[in-house]
Structures are given as structure tokens and as C-alpha cells.
Design an enzyme around this catalytic site. Structure first.
Site, PDB file in Angstrom:
ATOM      1  N   CYS A  46       0.821  -1.222   0.000  1.00  0.00           N
ATOM      2  CA  CYS A  46       0.000   0.000   0.000  1.00  0.00           C
ATOM      3  C   CYS A  46       0.848   1.261   0.000  1.00  0.00           C
ATOM      4  O   CYS A  46       0.389   2.315  -0.418  1.00  0.00           O
ATOM      5  CB  CYS A  46      -0.935  -0.011   1.201  1.00  0.00           C
ATOM      6  SG  CYS A  46      -1.902  -1.509   1.274  1.00  0.00           S
TER       7      CYS A  46
ATOM      8  N   HIS B 233      -3.996   6.677   1.542  1.00  0.00           N
ATOM      9  CA  HIS B 233      -4.215   5.351   0.958  1.00  0.00           C
ATOM     10  C   HIS B 233      -5.591   4.874   1.389  1.00  0.00           C
ATOM     11  O   HIS B 233      -5.968   4.999   2.563  1.00  0.00           O
ATOM     12  CB  HIS B 233      -3.123   4.385   1.449  1.00  0.00           C
ATOM     13  CG  HIS B 233      -3.518   2.949   1.305  1.00  0.00           C
ATOM     14  ND1 HIS B 233      -3.923   2.417   0.102  1.00  0.00           N
ATOM     15  CD2 HIS B 233      -3.600   1.940   2.215  1.00  0.00           C
ATOM     16  CE1 HIS B 233      -4.231   1.140   0.284  1.00  0.00           C
ATOM     17  NE2 HIS B 233      -4.046   0.821   1.546  1.00  0.00           N
TER      18      HIS B 233
ATOM     19  N   ASN C  53     -10.082  -1.285  -1.630  1.00  0.00           N
ATOM     20  CA  ASN C  53      -8.666  -1.051  -1.344  1.00  0.00           C
ATOM     21  C   ASN C  53      -7.843  -1.670  -2.471  1.00  0.00           C
ATOM     22  O   ASN C  53      -7.739  -2.886  -2.571  1.00  0.00           O
ATOM     23  CB  ASN C  53      -8.337  -1.682   0.013  1.00  0.00           C
ATOM     24  CG  ASN C  53      -6.875  -1.558   0.399  1.00  0.00           C
ATOM     25  OD1 ASN C  53      -6.012  -1.318  -0.445  1.00  0.00           O
ATOM     26  ND2 ASN C  53      -6.588  -1.747   1.671  1.00  0.00           N
TER      27      ASN C  53
HETATM   28  O1  UT7 Z   1      -4.328  -1.604   2.907  1.00  0.00           O
HETATM   29  C1  UT7 Z   1      -3.669  -1.642   4.132  1.00  0.00           C
HETATM   30  C2  UT7 Z   1      -3.883  -2.893   4.821  1.00  0.00           C
HETATM   31  N1  UT7 Z   1      -5.206  -3.225   5.207  1.00  0.00           N
HETATM   32  C3  UT7 Z   1      -5.929  -2.500   6.093  1.00  0.00           C
HETATM   33  O2  UT7 Z   1      -5.624  -1.394   6.445  1.00  0.00           O
HETATM   34  C4  UT7 Z   1      -7.126  -3.154   6.697  1.00  0.00           C
HETATM   35  C5  UT7 Z   1      -7.158  -2.904   8.182  1.00  0.00           C
HETATM   36  N2  UT7 Z   1      -8.176  -3.671   8.874  1.00  0.00           N
HETATM   37  C6  UT7 Z   1      -9.502  -3.496   8.680  1.00  0.00           C
HETATM   38  O3  UT7 Z   1      -9.889  -2.694   7.844  1.00  0.00           O
HETATM   39  C7  UT7 Z   1     -10.467  -4.258   9.548  1.00  0.00           C
HETATM   40  O4  UT7 Z   1      -9.754  -4.943  10.545  1.00  0.00           O
HETATM   41  C8  UT7 Z   1     -11.349  -5.264   8.762  1.00  0.00           C
HETATM   42  C9  UT7 Z   1     -12.358  -4.514   7.881  1.00  0.00           C
HETATM   43  C10 UT7 Z   1     -10.500  -6.171   7.922  1.00  0.00           C
HETATM   44  C11 UT7 Z   1     -12.153  -6.118   9.717  1.00  0.00           C
HETATM   45  O5  UT7 Z   1     -12.957  -5.280  10.517  1.00  0.00           O
HETATM   46  P1  UT7 Z   1     -12.984  -5.463  12.085  1.00  0.00           P
HETATM   47  O6  UT7 Z   1     -13.886  -4.447  12.597  1.00  0.00           O
HETATM   48  O7  UT7 Z   1     -11.555  -5.452  12.567  1.00  0.00           O
HETATM   49  O8  UT7 Z   1     -13.667  -6.864  12.232  1.00  0.00           O
HETATM   50  P2  UT7 Z   1     -13.109  -8.195  12.947  1.00  0.00           P
HETATM   51  O9  UT7 Z   1     -12.070  -8.836  12.100  1.00  0.00           O
HETATM   52  O10 UT7 Z   1     -12.758  -7.868  14.372  1.00  0.00           O
HETATM   53  O11 UT7 Z   1     -14.390  -9.087  12.926  1.00  0.00           O
HETATM   54  C12 UT7 Z   1     -15.572  -8.728  13.650  1.00  0.00           C
HETATM   55  C13 UT7 Z   1     -16.648  -9.741  13.332  1.00  0.00           C
HETATM   56  C14 UT7 Z   1     -16.208 -11.189  13.450  1.00  0.00           C
HETATM   57  O12 UT7 Z   1     -17.291 -11.945  13.951  1.00  0.00           O
HETATM   58  P3  UT7 Z   1     -17.375 -12.354  15.515  1.00  0.00           P
HETATM   59  O13 UT7 Z   1     -16.129 -13.151  15.778  1.00  0.00           O
HETATM   60  O14 UT7 Z   1     -17.421 -11.059  16.256  1.00  0.00           O
HETATM   61  O15 UT7 Z   1     -18.632 -13.135  15.580  1.00  0.00           O
HETATM   62  C15 UT7 Z   1     -15.938 -11.583  12.034  1.00  0.00           C
HETATM   63  O16 UT7 Z   1     -16.063 -12.969  11.808  1.00  0.00           O
HETATM   64  O17 UT7 Z   1     -17.082  -9.568  11.967  1.00  0.00           O
HETATM   65  C16 UT7 Z   1     -16.986 -10.817  11.286  1.00  0.00           C
HETATM   66  N3  UT7 Z   1     -16.643 -10.548   9.895  1.00  0.00           N
HETATM   67  C17 UT7 Z   1     -17.561 -10.379   8.938  1.00  0.00           C
HETATM   68  N4  UT7 Z   1     -18.901 -10.403   8.942  1.00  0.00           N
HETATM   69  C18 UT7 Z   1     -19.535 -10.171   7.780  1.00  0.00           C
HETATM   70  C19 UT7 Z   1     -15.404 -10.404   9.360  1.00  0.00           C
HETATM   71  N5  UT7 Z   1     -15.501 -10.139   8.051  1.00  0.00           N
HETATM   72  C20 UT7 Z   1     -16.822 -10.113   7.753  1.00  0.00           C
HETATM   73  C21 UT7 Z   1     -17.563  -9.887   6.576  1.00  0.00           C
HETATM   74  N6  UT7 Z   1     -18.900  -9.925   6.636  1.00  0.00           N
HETATM   75  N7  UT7 Z   1     -16.947  -9.615   5.417  1.00  0.00           N
END
Ligand code: UT7
Length: 332
Positions: A114, A259, A289
Site C-alpha cells: 500500500c 491510501h 482497497n
Molecule cells: O491496505 C492496508 C492494509 N489493510 C488494512 O488497512 C485493513 C485494516 N483492517 C480493517 O480494515 C479491519 O480490521 C477489517 C475490515 C479487515 C475487519 O474489521 P474489524 O472491525 O476489525 O472486524 P473483525 O475482524 O474484528 O471481525 C468482527 C466480526 C467477526 O465476527 P465475531 O467473531 O465477532 O462473531 C468476524 O467474523 O465480523 C466478522 N466478519 C464479517 N462479517 C460479515 C469479518 N468479516 C466479515 C464480513 N462480513 N466480510
């Protein structure tokens, strides 16, 4: 010593629009979750019959050259930022060079995810400052949709990452005309495995096997929470570093183009910098992204919308795999 100015911008995104609803059909996710957690409504996925990383970059580069009003033959050097090259080697820089009919000039690929486009700008800026080259084409292009696991298991990455290309033409100028004021580059390999694609790696007995392909190491792996937490700190830090180096304050920035990692990250940084909405450009809503392509796509679109004017102070900032992070401060 010379400075370097961006004299033309262009971008290309695949025609194939994938809405959140389309993802609901292939994995357990939903529009509300994606919009709330990432800000993304739709993204572009490449068409394997039409798009390659190199040819998307070529299309973006041609637009940038047209807007810069320069001939292809005026390009002295190519810097190509991508972590999804068309071949394992050589890089996509030489492939784009061939498509542009620029055989013979130098071309390098930059693999800094990125932050790749800002690293690329910095490299090009150094070449121009030393007088080695006058006009450099810097691009960021990615096809991420073929690297993500599109099943429910891979949903946290699959809904975010997407495809596209952006290009900028850098030209030597008199420092009084402005141009790139500074770039700041950082990396911390302690976190390499927080966001990576492990295979097909070279340090394995066999690079490719059926077992490997079926396994999880072949897909993009991301510890989203860790990346998020580091990103919000590093973004603000590296923007602050750019401002301090130029004796400026956040109020001096006319447009911040971060980014496009996650709208929540951009909003958080905006709040930390105390910047109004009209001074921060986001388009992750429509493109997701696109890793190294996200900044040049956003910059090109911001320019098209008339948000970048001569004399403006533009700040670019990125954070991503590596971890790597970087900023560039530009007087347009
Ligand atoms: O480009 C540079 C590098 N990348 C980034 O900067 C990305 C940085 N990270 C993020 O943007 C976020 O961490 C994500 C968008 C990837 C994930 O969001 P989050 O708020 O950190 O969610 P999480 O991974 O903590 O997951 C929360 C819940 C989980 O369920 P439980 O365990 O609470 O029941 C996940 O299984 O959301 C669930 N989940 C989803 N649900 C529906 C994870 N992905 C999805 C999805 N749809 N696509």
C-alpha cells in the site's frame, strides 16, 4: 538542484463492478457489515480475458501522458509499484514498457504494498533531483481479486481488496515552482506476517504443489485488527513528520489523499488531524482497497473533480504490508 512536479495523472479501473450484494451470493457477508466496517459499497474486479496489471497500468499511463501533454518518447524511466505482478518475474514494469513501445529505458518494480506508490514517487524524485532523469512515469497497479479467498473463510479480506491502476508523470522543475517538497519512508519487518501472501515462496522445497494450492498459505492472510491499530498510529505520525520537515501545520494542507485502506482509518486520521471533510479525499466507497494503485487512482480522480489547484499543498500518506508506511508533501 532540481525538484520534481507531477504534470499529469491518469487512472483505469476494470469495468466489472462488484457490489456488496454480489458478495452476499458467494460468501456469508452482508452489505450493512461491509459498509459499517469499511465504508465500501462496490469495487472493481478484473476481467481475465481483458485486464492484466501491466495493461491496466498502460491505460492509466496513456491518460496521464495525454493530460501532461507529453509524447511517450519523452519518458526517461519507469517506476512500477505492485505486489501482484503478472509474472513471478520479471516485474510488470518491463511489460508496461513493452506495451508503451519504450524498450531500452530503465524500469524497476517496487514491492511495498500500500505504500508502494509513495515509495515509487520518492525513488523517482531522487533520480530527478540528482539530474539523472528529467521525466519519469510512476504507476501503481494491482489485481488483488485473484489473491483473496472468496469463501466465507476469507471474507474479511475478500470484501476489501480490489483491482485498478493509477499513473503520474513526474518532471524536473525549478524548486521555486514547487513540486515534491519531501517524502518520508518507513518499514518494520517485525510485522511482515501480519499481512502477506506466503506462497509460492522460494524458500520452500517445492514452490508449488497441489497441497500448497489447496492450503491457506496460497491466499492473502491478514490480521485485520493488528493492521488497523498500527495504521491509525502510523498514518498520523508520518503526516506529522512531513509537516514538521516543511515547517507546516495540518491547516496548511489543502488536500489529504490517504491510501484507501478502510474509510474508518481515513476518518480516524482526519479527526486526529482535525481536518474538515472537504480537505480529505476518499473514494474507497467505489473502488475498495487497491493497494499500490489506491493513491494514484484517488489523486487522479481528485484532480478530475477540480479538487487540486496550482499552488495547493497536497499530502499523500500510506500504511500497509511490511509493515511499511510513508508520506509525501507536494506543492502543486
Ligand atoms: O491496505 C492496508 C492494509 N489493510 C488494512 O488497512 C485493513 C485494516 N483492517 C480493517 O480494515 C479491519 O480490521 C477489517 C475490515 C479487515 C475487519 O474489521 P474489524 O472491525 O476489525 O472486524 P473483525 O475482524 O474484528 O471481525 C468482527 C466480526 C467477526 O465476527 P465475531 O467473531 O465477532 O462473531 C468476524 O467474523 O465480523 C466478522 N466478519 C464479517 N462479517 C460479515 C469479518 N468479516 C466479515 C464480513 N462480513 N466480510
Amino acid at each position: 538542484m532540481k525538484s520534481s512536479r507531477i504534470i499529469g495523472l491518469g487512472h483505469y479501473v476494470p469495468e466489472n463492478i462488484i457490489k456488496n450484494k454480489d458478495l452476499e451470493a458467494i460468501m456469508d457477508t452482508n452489505d450493512a457489515w461491509i459498509v459499517e466496517r469499511t465504508g465500501i459499497h462496490e469495487r472493481r474486479w478484473f476481467n481475465p480475458d481483458k485486464d492484466t496489471v501491466a495493461n491496466m497500468a498502460t491505460r492509466a499511463a496513456k491518460i496521464a501522458m495525454e493530460r501532461a501533454k507529453i509524447k511517450v518518447s519523452e519518458i526517461d524511466f519507469i517506476v512500477f509499484a505492485t505486489i501482484t505482478p503478472d509474472y513471478f518475474f520479471p516485474g510488470s514494469g518491463v511489460l508496461m514498457q513493452r506495451e508503451l513501445g519504450l524498450q531500452g529505458i530503465g524500469a524497476i518494480d517496487i514491492r511495498n504494498a500500500c505504500s508502494g506508490f509513495i515509495y515509487g514517487l520518492s525513488v523517482a524524485d531522487q533520480f530527478i533531483k540528482t539530474g539523472m532523469y528529467k521525466t519519469i512515469l510512476v504507476v501503481g497497479a494491482e489485481i488483488q481479486s485473484s489473491a483473496v479467498d472468496k469463501s466465507t473463510e476469507g471474507r474479511s479480506s475478500a470484501v476489501i481488496f480490489a483491482d485498478g491502476a493509477g499513473a503520474a508523470i513526474l518532471r524536473a522543475c525549478d524548486p521555486a515552482e514547487g513540486g515534491i517538497l519531501s517524502t518520508h519512508l518507513h518499514a518494520d519487518g517485525d510485522f511482515a506476517e501480519e499481512l502477506y501472501v506466503r506462497d509460492p515462496g522460494s524458500s520452500r522445497k517445492v514452490r508449488l504443489s497441489e497441497e500448497l494450492i489447496k492450503g491457506p498459505t496460497f491466499n492473502l492472510t491478514m490480521n485485520g485488527n493488528a493492521v488497523f491499530k498500527h495504521a491509525v498510529v502510523r498514518f498520523s505520525e508520518v503526516i506529522g513528520e512531513a509537516l514538521a520537515a516543511n515547517n507546516m501545520k495540518a491547516e496548511d494542507i489543502d488536500l489529504l489523499v490517504p491510501h484507501q485502506a478502510n474509510l474508518r482509518i481515513s476518518n480516524y486520521v482526519q479527526k486526529q488531524m482535525n481536518m474538515p471533510d472537504e480537505k480529505v479525499f476518499n473514494n474507497i466507497m467505489y473502488y475498495g482497497n487497491t493497494t499500490a494503485a489506491s493513491i494514484p487512482i484517488a489523486l487522479s480522480e481528485a484532480w478530475e473533480k477540480g479538487k487540486i489547484n496550482e499552488g495547493d499543498i497536497i499530502c499523500l500518506a500510506a500504511f500497509g504490508s511490511g509493515f511499511t508506511w510513508a508520506s509525501a508533501l507536494i506543492k502543486w
